[in-house]
Design a protein around this motif. Sequence first.
Motif, mmCIF file in Angstrom:
data_model
loop_
_atom_site.group_PDB
_atom_site.id
_atom_site.type_symbol
_atom_site.label_atom_id
_atom_site.label_comp_id
_atom_site.label_asym_id
_atom_site.label_seq_id
_atom_site.Cartn_x
_atom_site.Cartn_y
_atom_site.Cartn_z
ATOM 1 N N LYS A 121 -14.098 -4.493 2.427
ATOM 2 C CA LYS A 121 -12.710 -5.103 2.782
ATOM 3 C C LYS A 121 -12.292 -6.163 1.979
ATOM 4 N N SER A 122 -11.094 -5.940 1.145
ATOM 5 C CA SER A 122 -10.441 -7.097 0.482
ATOM 6 C C SER A 122 -10.083 -8.633 1.301
ATOM 7 N N THR A 123 -10.556 -9.258 0.469
ATOM 8 C CA THR A 123 -10.032 -10.724 1.376
ATOM 9 C C THR A 123 -8.605 -11.158 0.811
ATOM 10 N N ALA A 142 -15.796 0.832 3.751
ATOM 11 C CA ALA A 142 -14.455 0.449 3.156
ATOM 12 C C ALA A 142 -13.562 0.236 4.286
ATOM 13 N N ASN A 143 -12.697 -0.349 4.332
ATOM 14 C CA ASN A 143 -11.594 -0.702 5.429
ATOM 15 C C ASN A 143 -10.398 0.298 5.109
ATOM 16 N N SER A 167 -5.255 2.840 3.158
ATOM 17 C CA SER A 167 -3.830 3.507 3.326
ATOM 18 C C SER A 167 -2.659 2.947 2.865
ATOM 19 N N TYR A 168 -2.662 1.382 2.453
ATOM 20 C CA TYR A 168 -1.869 0.824 2.073
ATOM 21 C C TYR A 168 -1.783 0.844 0.539
ATOM 22 N N ILE A 169 -2.912 1.007 -0.122
ATOM 23 C CA ILE A 169 -3.169 1.080 -1.495
ATOM 24 C C ILE A 169 -3.037 2.352 -2.200
#
Length: 89
Positions: free
Chosen positions: A16-18, A43-44, A49-51
């Motif tokens: 998950k990206s911070t 992975a989140n 989905s946003y990416i």
Amino acid sequence: MRADSKKIAVLITDGKSTDDVILPSQKVKDAGIEIFAIGVKDANKEQLSYIASDPEEIHMYSVSDFSSLLDIADFLTINICKSSNSLAL
């Protein structure tokens, strides 16, 4: 980059990206770059989905581990090739 070529990015992540993913992803898409997002293990999926570009069915993938990337390689390659052969607008 050639002006007449289709722009494609493939992102592979296992966490998950911070950082914020929404605004940077949108900027990339607005620049005409098509994004394929691949999530490995934990992975989140919301961030993926946003990416990923639309439609998610061909731009977003999830696999259980890195060796499972081989399981989606053919499908991913076909979708990238189809995308690169379409007209760049």
